[in-house]
Design a protein around this motif. Structure first.
Motif, short mmCIF file in Angstrom:
data_model
loop_
_atom_site.label_atom_id
_atom_site.label_comp_id
_atom_site.label_asym_id
_atom_site.label_seq_id
_atom_site.Cartn_x
_atom_site.Cartn_y
_atom_site.Cartn_z
N SER A 107 56.64 28.09 31.69
CA SER A 107 56.94 29.35 32.35
C SER A 107 56.27 30.50 31.59
O SER A 107 56.42 30.61 30.37
CB SER A 107 58.46 29.51 32.32
N VAL A 108 55.52 31.35 32.30
CA VAL A 108 54.78 32.43 31.65
C VAL A 108 54.93 33.73 32.44
O VAL A 108 55.27 33.72 33.63
CB VAL A 108 53.26 32.12 31.54
N THR A 109 54.65 34.85 31.76
CA THR A 109 54.53 36.15 32.44
C THR A 109 53.16 36.71 32.07
O THR A 109 52.82 36.82 30.89
CB THR A 109 55.63 37.12 31.97
N CYS A 110 52.37 37.05 33.07
CA CYS A 110 51.02 37.58 32.85
C CYS A 110 51.07 39.10 32.97
O CYS A 110 51.50 39.62 34.00
CB CYS A 110 50.05 37.03 33.89
N VAL A 111 50.67 39.81 31.91
CA VAL A 111 50.74 41.28 31.91
C VAL A 111 49.40 41.87 31.49
O VAL A 111 48.60 41.22 30.82
CB VAL A 111 51.82 41.83 30.94
N ASP A 112 49.21 43.14 31.86
CA ASP A 112 48.02 43.87 31.39
C ASP A 112 48.37 45.34 31.25
O ASP A 112 48.44 46.07 32.22
CB ASP A 112 46.86 43.67 32.38
N PRO B 243 55.84 47.63 42.62
CA PRO B 243 55.51 46.90 41.39
C PRO B 243 55.65 47.80 40.17
O PRO B 243 55.36 49.00 40.25
CB PRO B 243 54.05 46.48 41.61
N PRO B 244 56.09 47.26 39.02
CA PRO B 244 56.21 48.08 37.83
C PRO B 244 54.85 48.54 37.31
O PRO B 244 53.86 47.83 37.46
CB PRO B 244 56.89 47.14 36.82
N ARG B 245 54.82 49.75 36.72
CA ARG B 245 53.58 50.28 36.12
C ARG B 245 53.87 50.70 34.70
O ARG B 245 54.98 51.16 34.40
CB ARG B 245 53.08 51.51 36.90
N LEU C 81 50.74 46.59 36.18
CA LEU C 81 51.16 45.94 34.94
C LEU C 81 51.16 44.42 35.10
O LEU C 81 50.91 43.69 34.15
CB LEU C 81 52.56 46.46 34.58
N LEU C 82 51.47 43.98 36.32
CA LEU C 82 51.51 42.53 36.59
C LEU C 82 50.29 42.17 37.45
O LEU C 82 50.33 42.27 38.68
CB LEU C 82 52.80 42.16 37.33
N PRO C 83 49.18 41.75 36.84
CA PRO C 83 47.97 41.51 37.62
C PRO C 83 48.10 40.39 38.64
O PRO C 83 47.32 40.32 39.59
CB PRO C 83 46.91 41.18 36.56
N THR C 84 49.10 39.51 38.48
CA THR C 84 49.26 38.42 39.45
C THR C 84 50.21 38.83 40.57
O THR C 84 50.36 38.10 41.55
CB THR C 84 49.85 37.16 38.78
N GLY C 85 50.90 39.96 40.39
CA GLY C 85 51.86 40.41 41.40
C GLY C 85 53.23 39.80 41.24
O GLY C 85 54.16 40.15 41.97
N SER C 86 53.40 38.88 40.30
CA SER C 86 54.72 38.25 40.10
C SER C 86 55.12 38.33 38.64
O SER C 86 54.27 38.38 37.74
CB SER C 86 54.69 36.77 40.48
N ALA C 87 56.45 38.28 38.41
CA ALA C 87 56.97 38.38 37.04
C ALA C 87 56.89 37.05 36.31
O ALA C 87 56.96 37.01 35.08
CB ALA C 87 58.41 38.87 37.07
N ARG C 88 56.78 35.97 37.05
CA ARG C 88 56.82 34.66 36.40
C ARG C 88 55.99 33.62 37.15
O ARG C 88 55.95 33.65 38.40
CB ARG C 88 58.27 34.18 36.37
#
Ligand code: NQM
Length: 356
Positions: free
Chosen positions: A187-192, A331-333, A173-180
């Protein structure tokens, strides 16, 4: 000069988008030849797409290519192609969950799938991402019925529901591996969860988040910052240089104003969406549940249940979305996602491309 040959085509509204649907066998197999033909069919490049089927906006300059599935886990395969409006570009780098709503009905109309009683469920392999979806819609008397009582924001009137389900996400869910992350000072959150999306609190950009899309698009300083954030997010999300691609999208978040979960303004990525894409909403919904993400302090998540209401410029989109957390530290899925859309056949016939 001989007139160009016509191509069998069906125009459907799928959710809040509109697109030209083709059987793969009716288009050239070679991608460059196919794309050159599609540009001539849609009337691109031209800001008005005056000489083709396109509607002069990214949401109405879309193509679905459908063929029988080669694998046992799906009935049909769907390739989405975004056709540039002002640019001579055809891209398969993003998926479209709105045109997806028309794929099942189109597959029945073209005889690829046999209707299964009063309702038909079609398993669709989405070739852009490799993911699977199911679409269930009414087929009384063995024919697709487009009439019904389902209403979706952004489309006038009511139509038959197309219930779309996505199984739990196979990728992170977090393609960068981090929540922020901090990108371009924000400040951003990258999700997929089906659509790479960067979540940003509207307030971090000095906005309320309730501005009209045309107001936002008319602000060159804002558009510049959005581009900066996107260009920085691309490589972090594993998408490489995204200067000329339609992903990632950027979704600005604000507290809900109409009893929903969150209010959104989504850039796709240059024009601001008049509502929100299905997979864009799936990514926002899952992203709101990420611990430590930028959505935490903005959204009003329901105390119980998976149903979230994503507010957008022309109403809201209800979506069922769950996030699986797994073992501590894992990591969350994304869990199962489901949404109701509608679709409508607008014409079925032969389209004549502009001469080459
Ligand atoms: O996110 C617009 C749309 C879309 C894509 C876009 C879509 C989705 O509303 O699933 O459907 O983000 O370019 O059709």
């Amino acid at each position: 000069m001989t007139a160009p040959a016509g191509v069998r085509c069906m125009l459907l509204r799928g959710g809040t988008s509109k697109g030209a649907y083709f059987l793969a066998e009716d288009l050239p197999a070679e991608p460059d030849l196919r794309d050159a033909l599609l540009l001539r069919i849609m009337g691109s490049p031209d800001a008005r797409q005056i000489d083709g089927l396109g509607g002069a906006h990214p949401l109405t300059s879309k193509v679905a290519v459908v063929r029988p599935s080669v694998g046992p886990d799906a009935d049909v395969e769907y390739l989405f192609l975004q056709v540039g409006v002002g640019a001579a570009e055809v891209s398969d780098r993003q998926n479209c969950g709105n045109l997806l709503a028309g794929v099942g009905p189109f597959a029945v109309e073209r005889g690829l799938v046999t209707p299964g009683g009063t309702e038909t469920s079609v398993r669709i392999r989405m070739l852009n991402t490799g993911g699977l979806a199911t679409a269930a819609f009414p087929t009384p008397d063995g024919r697709v019925s487009y009439e019904g009582a389902a209403e979706i924001s952004g489309v006038p009137g009511a139509a038959a529901p197309v219930v779309i389900g996505f199984p739990p996400g196979s990728g992170p869910l977090l393609p960068t591996g981090s929540a922020r992350h901090t990108l371009a000072g924000i400040s951003v959150t990258c999700v997929d969860n089906g659509m790479p999306t960067v979540l940003v609190a509207a307030s971090a950009l000095g906005l309320t988040g309730y501005e009209r899309p045309e107001e936002l698009e008319a602000d060159p300083a804002l558009m510049g910052r959005i581009r900066e954030i996107r260009l920085a997010a691309g490589p972090l999300m594993g998408l490489g240089d995204v200067a000329d691609t339609t992903v990632p999208k950027i979704s600005l978040l604000a507290p809900p104003r109409h009893g929903g979960t969150v209010s959104t303004r989504t850039f796709i990525p240059v024009r601001c969406h008049t509502s929100i894409g299905v997979l864009g909403a799936a990514s926002v919904a899952a992203g709101l549940r990420v611990a430590g993400g930028v959505g935490e302090s903005v959204a009003r998540l329901p105390a119980h249940g998976d149903r979230l209401r994503i507010e957008h410029p022309t109403g809201f989109l209800d979506i069922e979305s769950a996030v699986e957390r797994g073992a501590a530290g894992a990591p969350p899925r994304a869990g199962r996602t489901a949404v109701v859309r509608t679709a409508r056949k607008i014409f079925d016939g032969t389209v004549f491309p502009r001469p080459a």
